[in-house]
Each structure stands twice: as C-alpha cells, then as structure tokens.
Design a protein around this motif. Structure first.
Motif, short mmCIF file in Angstrom:
data_model
loop_
_atom_site.label_atom_id
_atom_site.label_comp_id
_atom_site.label_asym_id
_atom_site.label_seq_id
_atom_site.Cartn_x
_atom_site.Cartn_y
_atom_site.Cartn_z
N LEU A 1 77.89 17.84 75.75
CA LEU A 1 77.84 16.91 75.18
C LEU A 1 79.10 15.88 74.87
O LEU A 1 79.82 16.48 74.58
N TRP A 2 78.53 14.86 74.06
CA TRP A 2 79.47 14.28 73.57
C TRP A 2 80.28 14.62 71.93
O TRP A 2 79.21 14.35 71.37
N LEU A 3 81.22 15.46 71.74
CA LEU A 3 81.84 15.12 69.80
C LEU A 3 82.85 14.20 69.93
O LEU A 3 84.09 14.04 70.81
N SER A 4 82.98 12.87 69.26
CA SER A 4 83.69 11.68 68.83
C SER A 4 85.56 12.65 68.36
O SER A 4 84.83 13.84 68.18
N GLU A 5 86.26 12.66 68.78
CA GLU A 5 87.94 12.98 68.49
C GLU A 5 87.76 13.07 67.21
O GLU A 5 88.82 13.73 66.79
N ALA A 6 87.83 12.36 66.28
CA ALA A 6 87.28 11.73 65.20
C ALA A 6 86.53 12.14 64.04
O ALA A 6 86.32 12.23 62.98
N ALA A 7 85.20 12.97 64.65
CA ALA A 7 83.99 13.77 63.94
C ALA A 7 84.62 14.88 63.31
O ALA A 7 86.03 15.37 63.17
N LYS A 8 84.65 14.27 61.34
CA LYS A 8 84.55 15.03 60.47
C LYS A 8 83.83 16.58 60.86
O LYS A 8 82.61 16.78 61.07
N LEU A 9 85.11 17.67 60.60
CA LEU A 9 84.32 18.85 60.87
C LEU A 9 84.24 19.55 60.09
O LEU A 9 83.74 20.98 59.90
N ASP A 10 84.83 19.08 58.64
CA ASP A 10 85.15 20.00 57.28
C ASP A 10 83.62 19.56 56.30
O ASP A 10 84.24 20.08 55.25
N GLY A 11 82.72 19.11 56.78
CA GLY A 11 81.49 19.57 55.31
C GLY A 11 82.20 17.88 55.29
O GLY A 11 81.27 17.49 53.86
N SER A 12 82.55 16.63 54.69
CA SER A 12 82.53 15.65 54.06
C SER A 12 82.25 14.58 54.96
O SER A 12 81.94 14.04 54.27
N LYS A 13 81.66 14.69 56.27
CA LYS A 13 80.36 14.13 56.56
C LYS A 13 80.11 13.81 57.56
O LYS A 13 80.12 15.40 57.87
N ALA A 14 78.96 13.71 57.64
CA ALA A 14 77.54 14.00 58.87
C ALA A 14 78.76 13.79 60.36
O ALA A 14 79.36 13.50 60.64
N VAL A 15 78.34 14.79 61.21
CA VAL A 15 79.09 14.96 62.26
C VAL A 15 78.44 13.79 63.91
O VAL A 15 77.33 13.11 63.39
N ARG A 16 80.16 12.99 64.13
CA ARG A 16 79.77 12.20 64.55
C ARG A 16 79.47 13.21 66.47
O ARG A 16 80.58 12.87 66.74
N GLY A 17 78.25 13.12 66.63
CA GLY A 17 78.63 14.09 68.13
C GLY A 17 77.64 15.13 67.95
O GLY A 17 77.21 15.82 67.03
N GLY A 18 77.62 15.36 68.85
CA GLY A 18 76.59 17.27 69.53
C GLY A 18 75.68 16.66 68.86
O GLY A 18 74.58 15.55 70.02
N ILE A 19 74.99 17.54 68.18
CA ILE A 19 73.25 17.30 68.33
C ILE A 19 72.60 17.42 65.86
O ILE A 19 72.43 18.15 65.68
N PRO A 20 73.36 16.63 65.51
CA PRO A 20 72.45 15.80 64.09
C PRO A 20 71.55 16.95 63.95
O PRO A 20 70.79 15.62 65.21
N LEU A 21 70.91 17.47 63.26
CA LEU A 21 69.63 17.27 62.51
C LEU A 21 69.47 15.71 61.63
O LEU A 21 69.69 15.85 60.36
N VAL A 22 67.94 14.90 62.11
CA VAL A 22 67.69 14.41 60.92
C VAL A 22 66.53 14.99 60.08
O VAL A 22 65.63 14.75 60.91
#
Ligand SMILES: O=P(O)(O)OC[C@H]1O[C@@H](O)[C@H](O)[C@@H](O)[C@@H]1O
Length: 322
Positions: A63-84
């Motif tokens: 899976l691709w995960l952005s190096e700038a993805a927020k993983l602290d719960g402040s924003k939806a994750v840019r990468g992986g498998i977000p659920l819509v």
C-alpha cells in the motif's frame, strides 16, 4: 531416574498445532498489528480503521502511504485504505450528508477494536494456510465518533469493518446496519491506495465495456465504453461501473494485483498526478503520484437505501499476483 519420570510425554498421535498469528497493539494504543507465522503483516490505525500498511512475507509494502500523512487523528489518512461512508466526495444538494466532511465520517472517527479470529485450527483440523481476521466497530453514540457525524448524521447505526490477512491476499469487508426506526441513504467505498513502482508502466484491465463518469473532464461523463487496458498519463478520477467484478493492475507485462469486488457496483480509479499532488498538503513526496494508484471498490453512483433494521454489506479482496 526421578528426572526421567518427570519428563513430559510426547503424544505422537496428537499433531502439533501450527504457530498462531500474533495480534498486538502499538505502544500508544493507536493501531493494531497482525502478523502471520509466515511473516505477512498488516497494520490498522484505529483512527478511521485505516489499514496503513500491508506487507508480504519478504517485507515488501503493498500500500502507498504519504510521508506527510497525519496519523495522529487530526485528519483523514492520506494513503493506505481509508473507508468512505456515508457519502462519497461531497454532495451539496443531499440534505442528510451535505454538512458532513468530504468522504464522510468513517475515516475521521476512532473505531473500537472488537477482536480477532484465526484460521490455524478449526475443530481439531489443522491447516497450513494461516489467516487472521481483525474486527473493528463504530456506532452512533460511540465516544470515538467524529463530532461532525454526531451533529449532522441523525441516525442510529452500527458499522463492522473486518480486515482479513491471508498469505497471498487482503480482504476488507464492511457491514453497515441501520439501527434506527427510519431508513437512511448512503454511499460506501474502500479508498485503496495501491503501491506501484512506476505509474507510467501501469495498466488496468477489468474496466472494459464499462461506462464511466469522468470527474476531471465533466464533458466525458458517461462516455462510450473503454476499449483495452487503462493507462495513466495524467490526472485520473473516474467512477466506473464495470461488468466484471475483478480489476487487474499490471506493471509492464507482469500482473501485480487483482482486486475483486463483492456486492459493490463501482470502482473509482484515482491518481492526482503532478498539479493536484502539489496542492495536497499531506501528499509527500510530491512525485509520490508515480508510486500509487487508487483502485476504490464501492457503491457511489447512486444512493443505497438501508431500511430500518436492515444492513448493507460490501467487500474487496486484493490478491497478489506477480
Ligand atoms: O483528498 P481526499 O478527500 O482524500 O479525496 C481524494 C480523492 O478521492 C477520490 O476517491 C475522489 O474521486 C477524488 O475526487 C478525490 O480527490
């Protein structure tokens, strides 16, 4: 003599159980990590129940995960498998979802880990094909629910999201139950960021014969059927309704991923390309669009009505091919 008498006996008639998959929490309790005895591994952030990593036995990330993805719960994750869920994008003229965040609140809520099940041993039978299933839950009234959902989604609901890791595949499965006394309308989509080596070598099959809505070029809404494999040469944002239920992603002549849908009618294909990636603050590195392609199974081209007491289910299985 005494020592010998105390030694445990080995019962040769009892077959040894294969080693179990391990499931652990990260030190900060933000994510659940499952690993098969053979080395395959998946990591799920409780925020959004977002799968943020899936590796094969050799440690190769899928899976691709952005190096700038927020993983602290402040924003939806840019990468992986977000659920819509319950809205794809934003639909300003849909009264019940217009005030929700883009792509809904499932990806911006903290889910509860409900538990795991493994397939190493079933009623005394042993198998050499280990798997592990992780279940996550989110419901109306849950403490982790995005406050915007609580304020703007007036329904009682329960979501169960299951992530099943096998040696050669990953399955993610969503079940949305309406616990309310009235029906609700929703979209559901699994926004999978597949990792590729070089987007210019990628081709996608399994879309042929399908009409699509082109979100980049609105003039191409519902064009004529696609002929041949899709290649990515610029910003791509299309909602397909394929006849087949498997989409194959190849690089050069090598098939890499097969994405099979269950109960989902659409596949969104998305790559932001240069300018759009530039404009996304959490997209890094900026040329990362070369290493990713979103293949997003879901039902988003029409509202799904879930009657009171009913449920809606859908799943994807991503199989490793090459
Ligand atoms: O930036 P977001 O909200 O994660 O959305 C990313 C993309 O997600 C895709 O599913 C949409 O089709 C695109 O239009 C959108 O740009």
């Amino acid at each position: 003599m005494v020592e010998r008498a105390n030694k445990p006996k080995t019962l040769s008639s009892t077959p040894a159980l294969p080693p179990q998959a391990t499931v652990t929490f990260s030190d900060d309790n933000s994510r659940v990590i499952a690993e098969l005895p053979t080395g395959e591994r998946v990591e799920v952030l409780l925020y959004g129940a977002t799968v943020i990593s899936w590796k094969d036995a050799s440690g190769d990330e899928k899976l691709w995960l952005s190096e700038a993805a927020k993983l602290d719960g402040s924003k939806a994750v840019r990468g992986g498998i977000p659920l819509v869920f319950p809205v794809f994008g934003s639909v300003p003229d849909h009264l019940k979802t217009k005030d929700l965040p883009q792509h809904g609140f499932a990806r911006t809520s903290r889910w509860e880990f409900l538990g795991k099940s493994t397939s190493e041993s079933l009623e005394g039978e042993t198998t050499n094909d280990p798997s592990v299933k992780l279940d996550f839950g989110l419901s109306s009234g849950a403490p982790g629910l995005d406050p915007k959902a609580a304020a703007h989604w007036p329904y009682k609901f329960n979501l169960i999201y299951s992530v099943t890791l096998n040696r050669e595949s990953l399955t993610t499965n969503i079940l949305a139950t309406n616990d309310d006394s009235q029906s609700f309308e929703c979209h559901v989509l699994l926004h999978t960021y597949l990792r590729v080596n070089d987007i210019t070598a990628v081709s996608v099959t399994g879309l042929g014969g399908a009409q699509y809505v082109d979100k980049v070029d609105s003039a191409k809404t519902k064009t004529q059927p696609t002929e041949g494999p899709l290649t990515i040469t610029g910003e791509t944002d299309r909602v397909y309704t394929p006849a087949e239920n498997t989409v194959t992603v190849s690089e050069g002549s090598t098939e890499k991923y097969r994405v099979t849908r269950d109960k989902f009618s659409n596949v969104v294909v998305w790559n932001p390309w240069i300018d759009k990636a530039e404009g996304l603050a959490d997209f890094a590195p900026k040329d990362g669009y070369r290493q990713m392609l979103c293949i997003e199974p879901g039902t988003v081209d029409s509202w799904q009505t879930v009657e009171a007491g009913d449920a809606l289910a859908g799943a994807q299985t991503i199989s490793l091919v090459g």
